[in-house]
Design an enzyme around this catalytic site. Structure first.
Site, mmCIF file in Angstrom:
data_model
loop_
_atom_site.group_PDB
_atom_site.id
_atom_site.type_symbol
_atom_site.label_atom_id
_atom_site.label_comp_id
_atom_site.label_asym_id
_atom_site.label_seq_id
_atom_site.Cartn_x
_atom_site.Cartn_y
_atom_site.Cartn_z
ATOM 1 N N SER A 38 -10.241 -0.076 7.019
ATOM 2 C CA SER A 38 -9.532 0.035 5.746
ATOM 3 C C SER A 38 -8.976 -1.278 5.218
ATOM 4 O O SER A 38 -8.521 -1.343 4.079
ATOM 5 C CB SER A 38 -8.390 1.049 5.856
ATOM 6 O OG SER A 38 -8.903 2.360 5.906
ATOM 7 N N LYS A 90 0.849 -1.193 0.000
ATOM 8 C CA LYS A 90 0.000 0.000 0.000
ATOM 9 C C LYS A 90 0.881 1.239 0.000
ATOM 10 O O LYS A 90 1.884 1.306 0.736
ATOM 11 C CB LYS A 90 -0.906 -0.025 1.238
ATOM 12 C CG LYS A 90 -1.909 1.126 1.321
ATOM 13 C CD LYS A 90 -2.810 0.953 2.537
ATOM 14 C CE LYS A 90 -3.831 2.079 2.670
ATOM 15 N NZ LYS A 90 -4.729 1.866 3.830
ATOM 16 N N SER A 98 -9.458 2.043 2.811
ATOM 17 C CA SER A 98 -8.512 2.699 1.928
ATOM 18 C C SER A 98 -7.456 1.753 1.349
ATOM 19 O O SER A 98 -6.686 2.163 0.475
ATOM 20 C CB SER A 98 -7.801 3.818 2.710
ATOM 21 O OG SER A 98 -6.998 3.267 3.759
#
Length: 599
Positions: A320, A224, A296
């Protein structure tokens, strides 16, 4: 000011009139009278202006204190408070901001207020022993690259170890897939191709020398893009930081590099780790590309689901990982808070942020967490957590609860494997769980992005109803009430601990109350795919697009091995996690129009 000038003019005119009439100085009494009147007029003027200023200040203070639920002071007290704040508080605010808040992202100067999620005082003073992974026999290299792409980490590791495939070959396969499908999914921010080539080449050379580092040796993966890797952009998914280079090697990246894993790409983080909208577009769900992945950790979930990487590292502060894992139908482990070090990672909340793996199976999650767990010397919240080997757990000795919203297929499967399953309910009296989470997250986030808000850069944010709105509201949360929320959080943790009368429980992975509660407590969850259902409003003639169904297996803090063992048991007799999303095979009559990328 105008009255003062007018009075002076009047005085001069009277003096001139007196002099022109008698050619003598005016009498003393007349001068005194004029001065007296002038002083009275000026005094009234000053009092009126001061009164207006005080009234205005009173009004502002009243509004401010009303927003803080502290409108119980009288006028004198409020004015004293304002004067004291200007004199004592504001100068210290500015000193501290210059000292620790001149750069955004919270990459340095961590808070000394450290949250420990453990329910015991016991902590091992040395590294845990590695898990004893199952040995796969007779794993053969598939002919088709698509079949290779959907193999588990453990299966790919068997191919590497037996020299049926090289790390360079694997790197090529997954890079091609990332590039092929990224235009559809919008899941990659930066390809790390040169780095991948050098790491894969090194992995192959070690194999030739007879050196095998373990099951991640030569295995490609993605990070990420809130996780820093030197020489590559770390954009945090945000327009403001899209050209940012951080000369930092994140601790989790170091751990994976030492395990022999090969980094292919920095994957999409929603802007500043909020939802799935980022500066280059919006990440899509491989199972239904007409909808988005949520966030996210949008890129890690979508990429793993679509077979673009064997595994990826994401993060969670409040949903997330669990939300995109559920939407994209992939297995993930949100570990106990403190399991994985966060140095070199953008910070939202130092007492909530967690890193964890998205994988094709719970077995793979166990392999990855085993590689990255441990004490990060630069992360005060990380610790050596004594996680037992999940591969050695006898599930027939476990008692597992299930909530009303649990997927009963999981309950039935575990029961058939000898697990004692019982109805269960978490009992707690704290009514403000969701608000506590929001207070904690938003205030902490604002502390890490104070400069960003003050500079007005928040006005350029990709979704104005997200962080900008929340953080402006957070500016009005008093320190006293932030600490009251943490005290209430402590009460919640104690009540959950007392209520946790089972070894683990099964429940909805995306129930917002449970998401908030789990993150506040710091408990681990494994999200497992449990099936599919039809999409709403399918096209005529049908479609292969699906809505995924998942559930969560929750365990107490430091008991990730229990949740992993139960998830592995469930997946050992089901194949939902083995299914492949229809990225480019939607059905003969299903035409999905994908808008062009935004920039």
């Amino acid at each position: 000011m105008r009255l003062h000038a007018l009075t002076r003019c009047l005085f001069s005119a009277l003096m001139f009139l007196a002099a022109s009439t008698s050619f003598l100085p005016p009498r003393r009494s007349l001068v005194d009278e004029i001065h007296s009147q002038m002083d009275k007029t000026e005094d009234l003027s000053r009092k009126r202006i001061k009164s207006e200023e005080n009234a205005s200040e009173d009004s502002v203070l009243n509004v401010e204190l009303l927003c803080l639920d502290a409108h119980f002071f009288n006028k004198t007290e409020m004015l004293d408070m304002a004067e004291g704040a200007k004199k004592f508080n504001v100068p210290m605010f500015r000193v501290n901001r210059r000292l620790v808040a001149s750069a955004d992202g919270g990459l340095s100067n961590p808070s000394v207020l450290v949250f420990n999620s453990s329910w015991s005082n016991f902590e091992k003073s040395h590294e845990n022993e590695k898990f004893k992974y199952p040995s796969l026999q007779d794993v053969k290299r598939p002919i088709k690259e698509d079949d290779i792409a959907y193999m588990t980490v453990l299966e790919l590791a068997a191919l590497i170890k037996t020299k049926q495939i090289t790390s360079l070959e694997l790197m090529d396969i997954f890079l091609r897939r990332l590039k092929k499908y990224n235009d559809i999914l919008e899941a990659v921010i930066t390809f790390t191709e040169d780095l991948a080539y050098s790491q894969a080449k090194e992995a192959d050379e070690l194999i030739k020398k007879g050196v095998y580092l373990g099951p991640l040796h030569g295995i490609p993966y993605g990070l990420k893009d809130i996780i820093a890797v030197p020489h590559y952009k770390t954009t945090w998914g945000s327009k403001t930081f899209k050209d940012q280079y951080l000369n930092i090697e994140a601790w989790v990246y170091k751990r994976l590099k030492s395990s022999g894993a090969v980094l292919l790409a920095k994957l999409v983080s929603g802007s500043l780790a909020y939802d799935d909208i980022w500066f280059g577009g919006r990440t899509r769900n491989p199972w239904n590309i007409k909808e988005f992945s949520t966030g996210s950790s949008a890129g890690p979930a979508a990429s793993t689901s679509a077979g673009l990487v064997p595994f990826a590292i994401g993060s969670e502060t409040a949903g997330s990982m669990t939300y995109p894992a559920a939407r994209c139908g992939i297995t993930c482990l949100r570990p106990t808070f403190g399991t994985v070090g966060r140095s070199g990672v953008m910070s939202i909340s130092e007492s909530l942020d967690k890193l964890g793996p998205f994988c094709r199976s719970a077995v793979d999650c166990a392999i990855v967490i085993d590689a990255v767990r441990g004490k990060d010397p630069d992360d005060l919240s990380s610790r050596v957590i004594f996680i037992k080997d999940p591969f050695s757990i006898d599930v027939s000795k476990l008692t597992v609860g299930y909530l009303e919203d649990a997927e009963m297929e999981v309950v039935d499967v575990l029961k058939s494997k000898g697990v004692k399953v019982v109805p269960f309910k978490l009992n707690y009296t704290v009514e403000s769980v969701q608000a506590i989470l929001n207070f904690t997250m938003d205030v902490d986030m604002l502390a890490h992005f104070d400069h960003w808000q003050r500079s007005g850069e928040d006005r350029q944010y990709e979704a104005q109803d997200q962080w900008p709105e929340e953080l402006r509201r957070a500016r009005l949360i008093p320190a006293v009430d932030y600490l009251q929320a943490q005290r209430a959080r402590g009460k919640l943790i104690r009540e959950i601990r007392e209520s946790f009368t089972v070894d683990a429980f099964i429940g909805n992975a995306t129930d917002w109350e449970l998401v908030c509660l789990g993150n506040l407590v710091g408990m681990p969850i494994v999200v497992v795919p449990t099936g599919f259902k039809s999409i709403e409003d399918p096209p005529k003639g049908g479609t292969r697009r699906r809505t995924t169904v998942t559930t969560g297996i929750y365990a107490p803090p430091d008991h990730d091995h229990i949740a992993l063992a139960l998830a592995m048991t469930y997946q050992s007799v089901t194949n939902h996690h083995r299914q492949r999303p229809p990225i480019d095979d939607l059905g003969p009559n299903d035409k999905v129009s994908i808008p062009s990328k935004t920039t």
